[in-house]
Design a protein around this motif. Structure first.
Motif, PDB file in Angstrom:
ATOM      1  N   ILE A 187       0.850  -1.192   0.000  1.00 13.53           N
ATOM      2  CA  ILE A 187       0.000   0.000   0.000  1.00 13.53           C
ATOM      3  C   ILE A 187       0.887   1.244   0.000  1.00 13.53           C
ATOM      4  CG2 ILE A 187      -1.750   1.307   1.261  1.00 13.53           C
ATOM      5  CD1 ILE A 187      -2.778  -1.336   2.391  1.00 13.53           C
ATOM      6  N   GLY A 188       0.677   2.100  -0.976  1.00 11.68           N
ATOM      7  CA  GLY A 188       1.500   3.305  -1.088  1.00 11.68           C
ATOM      8  C   GLY A 188       0.757   4.580  -0.766  1.00 11.68           C
ATOM      9  N   ILE A 189      -0.576   4.563  -0.912  1.00 10.05           N
ATOM     10  CA  ILE A 189      -1.399   5.754  -0.698  1.00 10.05           C
ATOM     11  C   ILE A 189      -2.677   5.345   0.028  1.00 10.05           C
ATOM     12  CG2 ILE A 189      -2.769   7.558  -1.840  1.00 10.05           C
ATOM     13  CD1 ILE A 189      -0.728   7.542  -4.109  1.00 10.05           C
ATOM     14  N   VAL A 190      -3.061   6.147   1.018  1.00  6.81           N
ATOM     15  CA  VAL A 190      -4.299   5.915   1.745  1.00  6.81           C
ATOM     16  C   VAL A 190      -5.102   7.212   1.786  1.00  6.81           C
ATOM     17  CG1 VAL A 190      -5.343   5.297   3.969  1.00  6.81           C
ATOM     18  CG2 VAL A 190      -3.293   4.091   3.171  1.00  6.81           C
ATOM     19  N   GLY A 191      -6.382   7.139   1.434  1.00  6.66           N
ATOM     20  CA  GLY A 191      -7.278   8.284   1.525  1.00  6.66           C
ATOM     21  C   GLY A 191      -8.273   8.091   2.656  1.00  6.66           C
ATOM     22  N   LEU A 194      -2.471  10.136   2.803  1.00  5.74           N
ATOM     23  CA  LEU A 194      -1.266   9.607   3.434  1.00  5.74           C
ATOM     24  C   LEU A 194      -0.468   8.850   2.380  1.00  5.74           C
ATOM     25  CD1 LEU A 194       0.211   9.242   6.202  1.00  5.74           C
ATOM     26  CD2 LEU A 194      -0.982   7.045   6.391  1.00  5.74           C
ATOM     27  N   ILE A 195       0.809   9.191   2.255  1.00  2.00           N
ATOM     28  CA  ILE A 195       1.659   8.625   1.204  1.00  2.00           C
ATOM     29  C   ILE A 195       2.918   8.049   1.838  1.00  2.00           C
ATOM     30  CG2 ILE A 195       2.800   9.070  -1.000  1.00  2.00           C
ATOM     31  CD1 ILE A 195       1.242  11.776  -1.048  1.00  2.00           C
ATOM     32  N   ARG A 196       3.283   6.864   1.415  1.00  2.00           N
ATOM     33  CA  ARG A 196       4.539   6.277   1.870  1.00  2.00           C
ATOM     34  C   ARG A 196       5.694   7.042   1.208  1.00  2.00           C
ATOM     35  NH1 ARG A 196       4.972   1.240   4.208  1.00  2.00           N
ATOM     36  NH2 ARG A 196       2.941   0.582   3.396  1.00  2.00           N
ATOM     37  N   LYS A 197       6.600   7.582   2.009  1.00  2.00           N
ATOM     38  CA  LYS A 197       7.691   8.396   1.458  1.00  2.00           C
ATOM     39  C   LYS A 197       8.536   7.596   0.484  1.00  2.00           C
ATOM     40  CE  LYS A 197      10.477  12.048   1.404  1.00  2.00           C
ATOM     41  NZ  LYS A 197      11.728  11.535   0.817  1.00  2.00           N
ATOM     42  N   GLN A 198       8.711   6.319   0.760  1.00  2.67           N
ATOM     43  CA  GLN A 198       9.491   5.461  -0.126  1.00  2.67           C
ATOM     44  C   GLN A 198       8.895   5.433  -1.531  1.00  2.67           C
ATOM     45  OE1 GLN A 198       9.508   1.305   0.945  1.00  2.67           O
ATOM     46  NE2 GLN A 198      11.496   0.941  -0.008  1.00  2.67           N
ATOM     47  N   LEU A 199       7.565   5.498  -1.617  1.00  6.73           N
ATOM     48  CA  LEU A 199       6.907   5.517  -2.921  1.00  6.73           C
ATOM     49  C   LEU A 199       7.300   6.766  -3.701  1.00  6.73           C
ATOM     50  CD1 LEU A 199       4.799   4.434  -4.966  1.00  6.73           C
ATOM     51  CD2 LEU A 199       3.078   5.743  -3.716  1.00  6.73           C
ATOM     52  N   LEU A 200       7.309   7.923  -3.022  1.00 12.50           N
ATOM     53  CA  LEU A 200       7.684   9.163  -3.696  1.00 12.50           C
ATOM     54  C   LEU A 200       9.140   9.126  -4.137  1.00 12.50           C
ATOM     55  CD1 LEU A 200       5.892  11.808  -1.444  1.00 12.50           C
ATOM     56  CD2 LEU A 200       5.086  10.767  -3.573  1.00 12.50           C
ATOM     57  N   ASP A 201       9.988   8.478  -3.344  1.00 14.55           N
ATOM     58  CA  ASP A 201      11.395   8.334  -3.736  1.00 14.55           C
ATOM     59  C   ASP A 201      11.516   7.517  -5.017  1.00 14.55           C
ATOM     60  OD1 ASP A 201      12.137   9.730  -1.462  1.00 14.55           O
ATOM     61  OD2 ASP A 201      12.520   7.931  -0.276  1.00 14.55           O
ATOM     62  N   GLU A 212      -3.553  16.528 -10.040  1.00 16.54           N
ATOM     63  CA  GLU A 212      -2.247  16.050  -9.592  1.00 16.54           C
ATOM     64  C   GLU A 212      -2.388  14.865  -8.638  1.00 16.54           C
ATOM     65  OE1 GLU A 212      -4.193  18.147  -6.902  1.00 16.54           O
ATOM     66  OE2 GLU A 212      -3.351  19.341  -8.562  1.00 16.54           O
ATOM     67  N   ASP A 213      -3.495  14.831  -7.885  1.00 11.74           N
ATOM     68  CA  ASP A 213      -3.701  13.725  -6.948  1.00 11.74           C
ATOM     69  C   ASP A 213      -4.080  12.441  -7.676  1.00 11.74           C
ATOM     70  OD1 ASP A 213      -6.152  14.842  -7.683  1.00 11.74           O
ATOM     71  OD2 ASP A 213      -6.925  15.026  -5.642  1.00 11.74           O
ATOM     72  N   VAL A 214      -4.964  12.540  -8.670  1.00 13.55           N
ATOM     73  CA  VAL A 214      -5.335  11.369  -9.446  1.00 13.55           C
ATOM     74  C   VAL A 214      -4.126  10.870 -10.239  1.00 13.55           C
ATOM     75  CG1 VAL A 214      -6.921  10.399 -11.150  1.00 13.55           C
ATOM     76  CG2 VAL A 214      -7.701  12.202  -9.598  1.00 13.55           C
ATOM     77  N   ASP A 215      -3.366  11.787 -10.792  1.00 10.69           N
ATOM     78  CA  ASP A 215      -2.156  11.418 -11.523  1.00 10.69           C
ATOM     79  C   ASP A 215      -1.190  10.658 -10.615  1.00 10.69           C
ATOM     80  OD1 ASP A 215      -0.153  11.910 -13.890  1.00 10.69           O
ATOM     81  OD2 ASP A 215       0.902  12.653 -12.103  1.00 10.69           O
ATOM     82  N   LEU A 216      -1.011  11.128  -9.375  1.00 12.14           N
ATOM     83  CA  LEU A 216      -0.119  10.438  -8.440  1.00 12.14           C
ATOM     84  C   LEU A 216      -0.628   9.032  -8.144  1.00 12.14           C
ATOM     85  CD1 LEU A 216       2.409  10.722  -6.575  1.00 12.14           C
ATOM     86  CD2 LEU A 216       0.822  11.342  -4.760  1.00 12.14           C
ATOM     87  N   CYS A 217      -1.936   8.902  -7.934  1.00 15.01           N
ATOM     88  CA  CYS A 217      -2.517   7.579  -7.680  1.00 15.01           C
ATOM     89  C   CYS A 217      -2.312   6.654  -8.875  1.00 15.01           C
ATOM     90  CB  CYS A 217      -3.995   7.710  -7.359  1.00 15.01           C
ATOM     91  SG  CYS A 217      -4.357   8.475  -5.755  1.00 15.01           S
ATOM     92  N   TYR A 218      -2.515   7.163 -10.069  1.00 20.54           N
ATOM     93  CA  TYR A 218      -2.334   6.344 -11.269  1.00 20.54           C
ATOM     94  C   TYR A 218      -0.875   5.907 -11.402  1.00 20.54           C
ATOM     95  CZ  TYR A 218      -6.966   6.884 -13.425  1.00 20.54           C
ATOM     96  OH  TYR A 218      -8.296   6.803 -13.720  1.00 20.54           O
ATOM     97  N   ARG A 219       0.039   6.845 -11.167  1.00 17.84           N
ATOM     98  CA  ARG A 219       1.460   6.498 -11.248  1.00 17.84           C
ATOM     99  C   ARG A 219       1.831   5.460 -10.200  1.00 17.84           C
ATOM    100  NH1 ARG A 219       3.368  12.062 -10.061  1.00 17.84           N
ATOM    101  NH2 ARG A 219       5.375  11.072  -9.659  1.00 17.84           N
ATOM    102  N   ARG A 268      -0.567  -0.254  -4.100  1.00 17.38           N
ATOM    103  CA  ARG A 268      -2.010  -0.189  -3.895  1.00 17.38           C
ATOM    104  C   ARG A 268      -2.415   1.206  -3.424  1.00 17.38           C
ATOM    105  NH1 ARG A 268      -3.539  -4.608   0.335  1.00 17.38           N
ATOM    106  NH2 ARG A 268      -5.622  -3.728  -0.028  1.00 17.38           N
ATOM    107  N   VAL A 269      -3.581   1.649  -3.870  1.00 19.52           N
ATOM    108  CA  VAL A 269      -4.205   2.883  -3.398  1.00 19.52           C
ATOM    109  C   VAL A 269      -5.468   2.461  -2.656  1.00 19.52           C
ATOM    110  CG1 VAL A 269      -5.329   5.044  -4.071  1.00 19.52           C
ATOM    111  CG2 VAL A 269      -3.284   4.248  -5.301  1.00 19.52           C
ATOM    112  N   VAL A 270      -5.569   2.827  -1.380  1.00 19.97           N
ATOM    113  CA  VAL A 270      -6.641   2.320  -0.531  1.00 19.97           C
ATOM    114  C   VAL A 270      -7.442   3.466   0.074  1.00 19.97           C
ATOM    115  CG1 VAL A 270      -7.174   0.968   1.539  1.00 19.97           C
ATOM    116  CG2 VAL A 270      -5.375   0.205  -0.015  1.00 19.97           C
ATOM    117  N   TYR A 271      -8.753   3.332   0.025  1.00 16.69           N
ATOM    118  CA  TYR A 271      -9.666   4.253   0.694  1.00 16.69           C
ATOM    119  C   TYR A 271      -9.967   3.700   2.082  1.00 16.69           C
ATOM    120  CZ  TYR A 271     -14.234   6.097   2.060  1.00 16.69           C
ATOM    121  OH  TYR A 271     -15.279   6.638   2.767  1.00 16.69           O
ATOM    122  N   CYS A 272      -9.771   4.532   3.105  1.00 17.72           N
ATOM    123  CA  CYS A 272      -9.981   4.132   4.492  1.00 17.72           C
ATOM    124  C   CYS A 272     -11.213   4.856   5.040  1.00 17.72           C
ATOM    125  CB  CYS A 272      -8.741   4.451   5.331  1.00 17.72           C
ATOM    126  SG  CYS A 272      -8.908   4.067   7.078  1.00 17.72           S
ATOM    127  N   GLY A 273     -12.365   4.206   4.962  1.00 15.99           N
ATOM    128  CA  GLY A 273     -13.607   4.834   5.387  1.00 15.99           C
ATOM    129  C   GLY A 273     -13.764   4.966   6.883  1.00 15.99           C
TER     130      GLY A 273
END
Length: 252
Positions: A112-116, A168-175, A189-196, A203-208
């Motif tokens: 998991i690299g991104i959590v919303g 929330l983004i894992r810093k390692q992913l941005l590296d 820019e946010d959707v683009d980051l998720c797609y990349r 994984r991009v995960v929604y945390c309800g």
């Protein structure tokens, strides 16, 4: 540690409310707060600098307006945390434990690299329950205007994208894939980051189970009538760039 990055422009009370609500609802988790102003008048930047100092909030004053992505990336350059938390200046936190839910979700799988999160309007209806493509070649948020406790919105599940208003983004992913793309001045820019991230295999995960209040559009407006024409033009440019880049693909 979590590096909290709050981009802002032309506001003082809004960003103060955002940061104070964060401090009042986050306990035990180590964090740093970085507020980045994107070229506001000197009086606003001076007030924010005076306010930030005793709170040990790092304040970065940019001399010119370069857009959301550039502003967030300026904060990322100063971040020391394992995770990056993007927080719009019009997001407010109303209940404890929300960040624990996001971090626990991130830590549940190294892929998991991104959590919303579930974002609510001030009237406690849902503003964001994940980002979905629409029939008009655009994107919208799931579950808009449903009640805050709408059961499907409480799920924790994979999404093609989540909003950057609280991300929330894992810093390692941005590296590995790079920060927000500065080809987008405002929007996409946010959707683009998720797609990349997903193309990279993350994984991009929604945390309800994590929620906050988002006074959507408080900074730059929500309609043609109340939106700065320059920013609206930049949004339209970003939309065109996104679809030229991704060709209408839905990255699953």
């Amino acid at each position: 540690m979590i590096s909290v990055i709050v981009p802002t422009i032309h506001h003082t009370d809004l960003v103060k409310h955002c940061v104070h609500s964060f401090i009042h609802t986050v306990h035990e988790l180590p964090y740093e707060i970085i507020v980045v102003d994107d070229g506001s008048p000197a009086a606003i930047q001076e007030e924010l600098a005076r306010w930030a100092a005793p709170l040990q909030v790092q304040f970065i004053a940019k001399p010119h307006n370069h857009g959301f992505s550039h502003t967030v990336n300026a904060g990322i350059q100063h971040a020391k945390g394992q995770y990056i938390l993007l927080v719009n200046n019009d997001v407010f936190f109303h209940e404890p434990g929300w960040l624990h839910h996001m971090v626990a979700t991130m830590n549940s799988d190294a892929a998991i690299g991104i959590v919303g999160a579930r974002l609510l309007y001030p009237d406690m209806t849902i503003q964001h329950g994940g980002v979905i493509p629409t029939a008009k070649g655009h994107f919208d948020h799931r579950y808009r205007r449903q009640s805050a406790d709408y059961e499907p919105a409480l799920a924790v599940e994979d999404m093609n994208a989540v909003t950057g208003a609280l991300m929330l983004i894992r810093k390692q992913l941005l590296d590995q894939i790079g920060p927000l793309s500065e080809e987008f001045f405002i929007a996409f820019e946010d959707v683009d980051l998720c797609y990349r991230a997903k193309v990279h295999g993350s994984r991009v995960v929604y945390c309800g189970t994590a929620s906050a209040i988002h006074a959507e559009g408080y900074t730059r407006g929500t309609t043609k009538a109340n939106k700065n024409p320059y920013w609206r033009q930049k949004e339209m440019e970003a939309r065109k760039k996104f679809w030229m880049k991704w060709g209408g693909k839905i990255i699953r």
